[in-house]
Write an enzyme that holds these catalytic residues in place. Structure first.
Site, short mmCIF file in Angstrom:
data_model
loop_
_atom_site.label_atom_id
_atom_site.label_comp_id
_atom_site.label_asym_id
_atom_site.label_seq_id
_atom_site.Cartn_x
_atom_site.Cartn_y
_atom_site.Cartn_z
N LYS A 245 1.49 -3.17 6.58
CA LYS A 245 1.99 -3.05 5.21
C LYS A 245 3.49 -2.75 5.16
CE LYS A 245 -1.79 -4.16 3.20
NZ LYS A 245 -1.89 -5.44 2.45
N TYR B 57 -2.69 -0.54 10.31
CA TYR B 57 -2.61 -0.89 8.89
C TYR B 57 -1.23 -0.55 8.33
CZ TYR B 57 -3.96 -1.28 3.98
OH TYR B 57 -4.04 -1.64 2.65
N SER C 29 0.86 -1.19 0.00
CA SER C 29 0.00 0.00 0.00
C SER C 29 0.89 1.23 0.00
CB SER C 29 -0.87 -0.01 1.26
OG SER C 29 -1.56 1.22 1.43
#
Length: 228
Positions: A151, A147, A134
């Protein structure tokens, strides 16, 4: 080409599956939604195959991989797409259960799939593993620390995996760009609608995936047409 794809029931995964199938490739996919998996099974029958699997559960991934590999060869392309987003909040307000869920799916889930599919690919000395990263695996924003952590981990995991692979194979961390998905809307609300949709993204992304090869081993790449 035989493609194994996780997180196939919605968003980028569903769009990719449909695009690969339109291109004449065989898709073996998994997701957590039984209703969506049933729909995929009815719409795309053999040689395609879709199963209800939670990638965070190693024993479930092991059973799925054993079933897939028992009747067919190792995948040419393995795409770890399944992922979840935390409810946006400062890190200290994110509960342990939610933080753990993000890491379990986004990091442990990737490792589980690699653990059970990649040995067959290594034995065949061919194949490409793409782990979805991402923009938040290479930069940060407020409210998405879990998150981002997951990632950033995928970036490091992929680069290390690349060093483990035999010549002729590749592991790639891929930033898909900013796409209007349910996950993005969780973070940005209606502002996500200003970005590209999953289906047109897949028309650009699918050929990009298919051209990856040994030359790309260890790279961190992006589908640039859809970067914000």
């Amino acid at each position: 080409m035989k493609i194994v794809l996780t997180g196939v029931t919605r968003g980028l995964g569903r769009a990719l599956a449909e695009e690969f199938i339109r291109g004449g490739h065989t898709v073996i996919g998994c997701g957590r939604s039984g209703e969506e998996i049933f729909d995929l099974r009815m719409t795309h029958q053999a040689p395609h195959d879709f199963s209800v699997v939670d990638v965070a559960l190693d024993n479930k991934v092991a059973l799925w991989a054993a079933k897939v590999l028992e009747r067919d060869s190792a995948p040419d392309l393995l795409i770890n797409n399944a992922g979840v987003m935390n409810q946006p909040a400062p890190l200290w307000e994110v509960g342990d259960r939610e933080f753990t869920k993000v890491i379990d799916v986004n990091v442990r889930g990737v490792a589980n799939v690699i653990r059970h599919f990649v040995p067959a690919m290594v034995a065949a000395k061919r194949g490409v593993i793409v782990n979805l990263s991402s923009g938040w695996g290479r930069s940060t924003s407020a409210g998405v620390a879990p998150y981002c952590a997951s990632k950033f981990a995928i970036e490091g995991l992929t680069q290390a995996l690349a060093k483990d692979l035999p010549e002729g194979m590749a592991a790639v961390a891929l930033n898909p760009g900013v796409i209007d998905t349910e996950m993005l809307r969780l973070c940005w609300g209606d502002d996500a609608g200003h970005h590209g949709k999953a289906d047109p993204w897949a028309k650009v992304a699918a050929p990009f995936f298919l051209q990856l090869g040994a030359k790309d081993n260890g790279e961190s790449l992006s589908v640039r047409e859809f970067e914000d």
